[in-house]
Design an enzyme around this catalytic site. Structure first.
Site, PDB file in Angstrom:
ATOM      1  N   ASN A  51      -5.978  23.422  -6.399  1.00  0.00           N
ATOM      2  CA  ASN A  51      -4.840  24.340  -6.474  1.00  0.00           C
ATOM      3  C   ASN A  51      -5.154  25.515  -7.394  1.00  0.00           C
ATOM      4  OD1 ASN A  51      -4.618  22.385  -8.590  1.00  0.00           O
ATOM      5  ND2 ASN A  51      -2.453  22.827  -8.850  1.00  0.00           N
ATOM      6  N   GLU A  53      -3.240  28.620  -9.274  1.00  0.00           N
ATOM      7  CA  GLU A  53      -1.913  29.127  -9.654  1.00  0.00           C
ATOM      8  C   GLU A  53      -1.958  30.600 -10.060  1.00  0.00           C
ATOM      9  OE1 GLU A  53      -0.157  26.309 -12.400  1.00  0.00           O
ATOM     10  OE2 GLU A  53       0.131  24.880 -10.742  1.00  0.00           O
ATOM     11  N   CYS A  62      -1.670  25.648  -2.917  1.00  0.00           N
ATOM     12  CA  CYS A  62      -2.016  24.228  -3.058  1.00  0.00           C
ATOM     13  C   CYS A  62      -3.479  23.965  -2.691  1.00  0.00           C
ATOM     14  CB  CYS A  62      -1.160  23.383  -2.125  1.00  0.00           C
ATOM     15  SG  CYS A  62       0.593  23.411  -2.515  1.00  0.00           S
ATOM     16  N   GLU A  64      -4.670  21.642  -0.815  1.00  0.00           N
ATOM     17  CA  GLU A  64      -4.861  21.339   0.612  1.00  0.00           C
ATOM     18  C   GLU A  64      -5.050  22.615   1.419  1.00  0.00           C
ATOM     19  OE1 GLU A  64      -2.529  20.207  -1.454  1.00  0.00           O
ATOM     20  OE2 GLU A  64      -1.497  18.458  -0.667  1.00  0.00           O
ATOM     21  N   CYS A 101       2.843  19.279   0.300  1.00  0.00           N
ATOM     22  CA  CYS A 101       4.149  19.957   0.358  1.00  0.00           C
ATOM     23  C   CYS A 101       4.436  20.401   1.799  1.00  0.00           C
ATOM     24  CB  CYS A 101       4.152  21.169  -0.583  1.00  0.00           C
ATOM     25  SG  CYS A 101       3.269  22.604   0.062  1.00  0.00           S
ATOM     26  N   CYS A 104       1.968  22.992   3.313  1.00  0.00           N
ATOM     27  CA  CYS A 104       0.670  22.406   3.694  1.00  0.00           C
ATOM     28  C   CYS A 104       0.806  21.564   4.952  1.00  0.00           C
ATOM     29  CB  CYS A 104       0.102  21.582   2.547  1.00  0.00           C
ATOM     30  SG  CYS A 104      -0.397  22.608   1.149  1.00  0.00           S
TER      31      CYS A 104
HETATM   32  N1  THU Z   1       0.241  21.193  -5.411  1.00  0.00           N
HETATM   33  C1  THU Z   1      -0.847  21.005  -4.615  1.00  0.00           C
HETATM   34  O1  THU Z   1      -1.882  21.648  -4.815  1.00  0.00           O
HETATM   35  N2  THU Z   1      -0.776  20.095  -3.627  1.00  0.00           N
HETATM   36  C2  THU Z   1       0.278  19.238  -3.427  1.00  0.00           C
HETATM   37  O2  THU Z   1       0.234  18.419  -2.532  1.00  0.00           O
HETATM   38  C3  THU Z   1       1.445  19.321  -4.309  1.00  0.00           C
HETATM   39  C4  THU Z   1       1.502  20.510  -5.210  1.00  0.00           C
HETATM   40  C5  THU Z   1       0.151  22.141  -6.535  1.00  0.00           C
HETATM   41  C6  THU Z   1       0.941  23.393  -6.417  1.00  0.00           C
HETATM   42  C7  THU Z   1       1.103  23.777  -7.879  1.00  0.00           C
HETATM   43  O3  THU Z   1      -0.077  24.450  -8.305  1.00  0.00           O
HETATM   44  C8  THU Z   1       1.159  22.444  -8.595  1.00  0.00           C
HETATM   45  O4  THU Z   1       0.598  21.492  -7.697  1.00  0.00           O
HETATM   46  C9  THU Z   1       2.543  22.010  -8.998  1.00  0.00           C
HETATM   47  O5  THU Z   1       3.410  22.048  -7.934  1.00  0.00           O
END
Ligand code: THU
Length: 151
Positions: A51, A53, A62, A64, A101, A104
């Site tokens: 991920n 940010e 994310c 994925e 999420c 994704c």
């Molecule tokens: N996140 C993911 O990378 N994958 C998931 O399946 C759930 C959420 C990340 C997004 C954000 O950077 C952090 O987790 C918190 O939501």
């Protein structure tokens, strides 16, 4: 169908280990929730993601989607067959499995449509590993192009 395995199934061990190690390459200074993903392609190639940010929170992506879209951009002719995802915070993997999420799930679904095949989704947690046979198992009543065409 969604399976609840006590341990990572043998055939997905490598993929899950890669997803777990990718949590180290996550950029998550805001949530401090480090997520890693690995995608297995039809010829055995594995691509990974973590991920990423942004101070403008809406731009966070994310793990994925980073992995899936990298695969689509760099290996457009190779079908994704399986994706593994793992997450940790404070240096510990989540006990319950991490689940993709909604965004994704929608991207996974598009990949299934594009290649006309299912993608296995392995969701890792240190005390729980869920495996979905298809994105459709995670996204009922999905939005597809058939709805655009029916307008
Ligand atoms: N996140 C993911 O990378 N994958 C998931 O399946 C759930 C959420 C990340 C997004 C954000 O950077 C952090 O987790 C918190 O939501």
């Amino acid at each position: 169908m969604i399976h609840n395995y006590p341990n990572v199934p043998e055939k997905h061990k490598e993929l899950v280990e890669l997803a777990k190690s990718m949590t180290n390459q996550s950029y998550a200074p805001y949530s401090k929730f480090n997520v890693g993903a690995a995608v297995l392609l039809s010829d055995g190639t594995i691509v990974t993601g973590s991920n990423q940010e942004n101070a403008a929170y809406g731009e966070c992506v994310c793990a994925e989607r980073v992995a899936l879209l990298y695969a689509a951009a760099n290996h457009p002719d190779k079908k994704p067959v399986a994706l593994a995802v793992a997450a940790c915070s404070d240096g510990k993997f989540t006990e319950n499995c991490v689940t993709p999420c909604g965004s994704c799930r929608q991207v996974l679904l598009e990949m299934e449509k594009r290649f006309d095949d299912k993608i296995t989704i392995v969701m890792y947690g240190s005390t729980q590993v869920l495996t979905a046979d298809s994105a459709k198992d995670l996204l009922p009543l999905e939005f597809t192009d058939t709805q655009i065409k029916s307008v």
